[in-house]
Write a protein that holds these residues in place. Structure first.
Motif, PDB file in Angstrom:
ATOM      1  N   GLU A 126      -1.345  -1.931  -3.962  1.00 24.66           N
ATOM      2  CA  GLU A 126      -1.126  -1.548  -5.358  1.00 24.66           C
ATOM      3  C   GLU A 126      -1.726  -0.165  -5.563  1.00 24.66           C
ATOM      4  OE1 GLU A 126       0.515  -3.151  -7.723  1.00 24.66           O
ATOM      5  OE2 GLU A 126       0.831  -5.049  -6.690  1.00 24.66           O
ATOM      6  N   GLU A 127      -0.923   0.866  -5.319  1.00 25.17           N
ATOM      7  CA  GLU A 127      -1.358   2.242  -5.510  1.00 25.17           C
ATOM      8  C   GLU A 127      -0.368   2.931  -6.435  1.00 25.17           C
ATOM      9  OE1 GLU A 127      -1.600   3.860  -1.557  1.00 25.17           O
ATOM     10  OE2 GLU A 127      -3.201   2.492  -0.983  1.00 25.17           O
ATOM     11  N   ALA A 128      -0.701   4.122  -6.874  1.00 26.75           N
ATOM     12  CA  ALA A 128       0.142   4.841  -7.827  1.00 26.75           C
ATOM     13  C   ALA A 128       1.585   4.975  -7.359  1.00 26.75           C
ATOM     14  CB  ALA A 128      -0.453   6.215  -8.113  1.00 26.75           C
TER      15      ALA A 128
END
Length: 139
Positions: A126-128
């Protein structure tokens, strides 16, 4: 009858939004030239129905890098049958003991297919710019 043939480019048709789930065609073509990568066209008898690409990354371990069924053949359970055959080929001919893959978070079709085959979630990224679910199957 489903069978696979080695390939060096993706030749199937997909809906526009489905291309976002795969590597770019030029990356697939260059990746298929790498020594540790195998690409396959997937056929049902004489009909080209899909594409798969796997990458060897550790002893007995492979990453299912790209997998797709042509839009004209989706919804006919051919993805499930194709993936079962691909896994059997990897186990039998390439001594795979582990296959990993990812899908974009929210892609319920991919999630259902992989879970039905026996893949289990290992973690989530879950990253940008990345929202992926990592999966693994032990053979």
């Amino acid at each position: 009858m489903i069978h696979l043939r080695k390939s060096n480019a993706i030749k199937i048709s997909l809906e526009e939004h489905q291309w976002e789930q795969l590597s770019a065609p030029q990356r697939i073509k260059s990746g298929s030239q790498e020594e540790n990568v195998i690409a396959f066209d997937i056929y049902d008898d004489q009909d080209l129905i899909g594409f798969a690409m796997v990458k060897h990354f550790a002893k007995d371990s492979w990453f299912l890098w790209n997998f797709a069924i042509d839009r004209n053949f989706q919804g006919k359970k051919l993805g499930f049958e194709s993936l079962k055959i691909l896994i059997d080929i990897m186990k039998t001919h390439y001594q795979a003991k582990i296959i990993t893959t990812t899908y974009t978070y929210g892609n319920e079709i991919a999630k259902g297919l992989y879970e039905k085959i026996g893949f289990v979630e290992t973690d989530r990224v879950e990253e940008a710019d990345c929202h992926e679910v990592n999966l693994m199957i032990s053979l």
